[in-house]
Design a protein around this motif. Sequence first.
Motif, PDB file in Angstrom:
ATOM      1  N   SER A  87       0.823  -1.214   0.000  1.00 15.42           N
ATOM      2  CA  SER A  87       0.000   0.000   0.000  1.00 15.42           C
ATOM      3  C   SER A  87       0.855   1.262   0.000  1.00 15.42           C
ATOM      4  O   SER A  87       0.502   2.267  -0.642  1.00 15.42           O
ATOM      5  CB  SER A  87      -0.942  -0.012   1.203  1.00 15.42           C
ATOM      6  OG  SER A  87      -0.220  -0.166   2.407  1.00 15.42           O
TER       7      SER A  87
ATOM      8  N   ASP B  82      10.692   0.984  -1.742  1.00 11.38           N
ATOM      9  CA  ASP B  82       9.739  -0.051  -1.310  1.00 11.38           C
ATOM     10  C   ASP B  82       9.410   0.129   0.172  1.00 11.38           C
ATOM     11  O   ASP B  82      10.175   0.744   0.924  1.00 11.38           O
ATOM     12  CB  ASP B  82      10.349  -1.445  -1.543  1.00 11.38           C
ATOM     13  CG  ASP B  82       9.298  -2.545  -1.531  1.00 11.38           C
ATOM     14  OD1 ASP B  82       8.097  -2.241  -1.348  1.00 11.38           O
ATOM     15  OD2 ASP B  82       9.680  -3.725  -1.704  1.00 11.38           O
TER      16      ASP B  82
ATOM     17  N   LYS C 124      10.267  -7.953   5.346  1.00  9.21           N
ATOM     18  CA  LYS C 124       9.391  -7.657   4.230  1.00  9.21           C
ATOM     19  C   LYS C 124       8.677  -8.940   3.805  1.00  9.21           C
ATOM     20  O   LYS C 124       9.028 -10.019   4.230  1.00  9.21           O
ATOM     21  CB  LYS C 124      10.189  -7.089   3.049  1.00  9.21           C
ATOM     22  CG  LYS C 124      10.742  -5.702   3.347  1.00  9.21           C
ATOM     23  CD  LYS C 124      11.481  -5.068   2.172  1.00  9.21           C
ATOM     24  CE  LYS C 124      10.768  -5.184   0.875  1.00  9.21           C
ATOM     25  NZ  LYS C 124       9.389  -4.646   0.904  1.00  9.21           N
TER      26      LYS C 124
ATOM     27  N   ALA D  34       3.718 -10.850   0.100  1.00 10.34           N
ATOM     28  CA  ALA D  34       4.163 -12.076  -0.591  1.00 10.34           C
ATOM     29  C   ALA D  34       5.091 -11.810  -1.779  1.00 10.34           C
ATOM     30  O   ALA D  34       5.320 -12.705  -2.579  1.00 10.34           O
ATOM     31  CB  ALA D  34       2.968 -12.929  -1.040  1.00 10.34           C
TER      32      ALA D  34
ATOM     33  N   LYS E 163       5.997   0.667  11.884  1.00  3.92           N
ATOM     34  CA  LYS E 163       6.920  -0.388  11.442  1.00  3.92           C
ATOM     35  C   LYS E 163       8.260  -0.355  12.188  1.00  3.92           C
ATOM     36  O   LYS E 163       9.091  -1.239  12.019  1.00  3.92           O
ATOM     37  CB  LYS E 163       7.208  -0.231   9.927  1.00  3.92           C
ATOM     38  CG  LYS E 163       5.975   0.001   9.050  1.00  3.92           C
ATOM     39  CD  LYS E 163       5.101  -1.215   8.989  1.00  3.92           C
ATOM     40  CE  LYS E 163       3.889  -1.069   8.087  1.00  3.92           C
ATOM     41  NZ  LYS E 163       4.158  -0.868   6.679  1.00  3.92           N
TER      42      LYS E 163
HETATM   43  C1  5RP Z   1       5.264  -6.712   0.237  1.00  2.00           C
HETATM   44  C2  5RP Z   1       6.074  -5.955   1.216  1.00  2.00           C
HETATM   45  C3  5RP Z   1       5.568  -4.614   1.638  1.00  2.00           C
HETATM   46  O1  5RP Z   1       6.551  -3.668   1.408  1.00  2.00           O
HETATM   47  C4  5RP Z   1       5.219  -4.664   3.095  1.00  2.00           C
HETATM   48  O2  5RP Z   1       4.310  -5.722   3.336  1.00  2.00           O
HETATM   49  C5  5RP Z   1       4.617  -3.341   3.570  1.00  2.00           C
HETATM   50  O3  5RP Z   1       3.353  -3.164   3.005  1.00  2.00           O
HETATM   51  P1  5RP Z   1       2.478  -1.876   3.265  1.00  2.00           P
HETATM   52  O4  5RP Z   1       3.168  -0.732   2.608  1.00  2.00           O
HETATM   53  O5  5RP Z   1       1.145  -2.208   2.615  1.00  2.00           O
HETATM   54  O6  5RP Z   1       2.336  -1.689   4.761  1.00  2.00           O
HETATM   55  O7  5RP Z   1       7.108  -6.365   1.681  1.00  2.00           O
HETATM   56  O8  5RP Z   1       5.771  -7.999   0.033  1.00  2.00           O
END
Ligand code: 5RP
Length: 222
Positions: free
Chosen positions: A34, A85, A98, A102, A125
């Motif tokens: 997201s 990311d 991470k 998936a 996080k």
């Molecule tokens: C996907 C990931 C995402 O970066 C992680 O899950 C964070 O997601 P979000 O930005 O929705 O909190 O590793 O595989």
Amino acid sequence: MNQDQLKQAVARAAVDYIQPKLESDSIVGVGTGSTANYFIDYLAEYKGHFDGAVASSEASAERLRQHGIPVYDLNAVDHIGVYVDGADEANPQLHLIKGGGAALTREKIVAAVADEFICIADESKWVETLGNFPLPVEVIPMARSHVARELVKLGGDPVYRQGVVTDNGNAILDVHNLRIHDPEATEMAINQIVGVVTNGLFAQRAADVLLLGRASGVDTLH
Ligand code: 5RP
């Protein structure tokens, strides 16, 4: 600010951070989730200022294409300057967990190629010790039970993520109850299990920069 607004703030900060580095021939590595989705949406404002993107998932590739951003196969690209990311957990050494979405294997591959890995995360996080978030492990389907038994020997409680097939056609085990005091060693130990494709620890290749969204603003951590 709520969590969603913090995700938007760090995504915006990431675009501001990379914008001076964009050139007509540059390829941007783009993550999944997201927070990465917000990044894609803001990056689209600079479409035409860079050549295109390599995506860490089919979902992100589709979102990029919807914005009219060219998406390249990684094998067609010889250089990625920046990779942006999200993460499920980040510690002060910028080691990450991470794979909540998936996409961990492709994420790790794109991160390995990129010169600079910029992680974007809201403050939920941020942790001192990794492992509260269950560690995702991508496994070859026929090895799922074997890998699960080996993960129990390492002290974890693996749970099969039902109904999830990765973009690579594999399964995910989420390993609960690991307190990860030596992320690099744990990353290596799990990757040694036959049948593991990779695990969601990004310690050997940690982030270079973490843009962390807090109520007070976005902190830039190195
Ligand atoms: C996907 C990931 C995402 O970066 C992680 O899950 C964070 O997601 P979000 O930005 O929705 O909190 O590793 O595989």
